[in-house]
Design an enzyme around this catalytic site. Structure first.
Site, PDB file in Angstrom:
ATOM      1  N   SER A  48      -2.417   2.282  13.796  1.00 17.53           N
ATOM      2  CA  SER A  48      -1.650   1.625  12.737  1.00 17.53           C
ATOM      3  C   SER A  48      -0.310   2.271  12.417  1.00 17.53           C
ATOM      4  CB  SER A  48      -2.472   1.510  11.453  1.00 17.53           C
ATOM      5  OG  SER A  48      -2.580   2.743  10.807  1.00 17.53           O
ATOM      6  N   LYS A  92      -0.388   5.609   5.403  1.00 22.85           N
ATOM      7  CA  LYS A  92       0.480   4.430   5.487  1.00 22.85           C
ATOM      8  C   LYS A  92       1.843   4.787   4.904  1.00 22.85           C
ATOM      9  CE  LYS A  92      -2.958   1.776   6.811  1.00 22.85           C
ATOM     10  NZ  LYS A  92      -3.116   1.440   8.192  1.00 22.85           N
TER      11      LYS A  92
END
Length: 166
Positions: A48, A92
């Site tokens: 990711s 993230k």
């Protein structure tokens, strides 16, 4: 007299053992406070955050002070307690903070975009590799309280050691 010497020896050994135990306990407390409230290392792996972080895993340092004072913002890499699975921590990038309008590509779509306004007390997080990232596009804005730290330095692999800026 022999019994008195024997008791003195045991007292001396017991005192030394207690002193050493206290030193170890203080050291462990220091490690706990440092790891929880100041800085910790974390293994980050998965697709990711490509190309910023490697799929095979990077060891990064995260500081745990900035987010407590509201000093994280768009572009910062953060450790976040996963809203989907509270036992996991995800890494993230913050894309928006409260009040920001965020336009994002709808997951599982190639040309469909939506816009969302980040509510008060929340942040919008996304992975750098938008096609495989499970992030705010899937579960919405994340409460600020789920932020656990701000990633600032990569320590592994050796050929990629360095600061992780915005």
């Amino acid at each position: 007299m022999a019994v008195l010497n024997y008791v003195r020896q045991w007292r001396s050994l017991a005192k030394e053992a207690l002193d050493r135990t206290a030193i170890v306990a203080k050291f462990l407390c220091f490690l706990h406070v440092t790891n929880t409230y100041l800085c910790s290392s974390t293994l980050v792996y998965g697709p990711s955050m490509l190309p910023t972080l490697n799929i095979t895993g990077d060891v990064v340092l995260a500081e745990h002070v900035s987010h407590r004072f509201g000093k994280v913002g768009p572009g910062d890499l953060v450790l976040v307690r996963s809203p989907d699975d509270p036992r996991k921590t995800v890494t993230k990038r913050i894309v928006g903070v409260e009040g920001d309008k965020v336009t994002f590509l709808v997951p599982m779509s190639t040309h469909q975009y939506r816009t969302a306004v980040v509510p008060k007390g929340h942040v919008w997080i996304q992975g750098d590799n938008t096609y495989v990232s499970n992030d705010s596009r899937n579960f919405g804005p994340v409460p600020y309280g789920l932020i656990q730290g701000k990633v600032f330095f990569r320590v592994w692999p050796p050929d990629s050691i360095g600061f992780l800026g915005q």
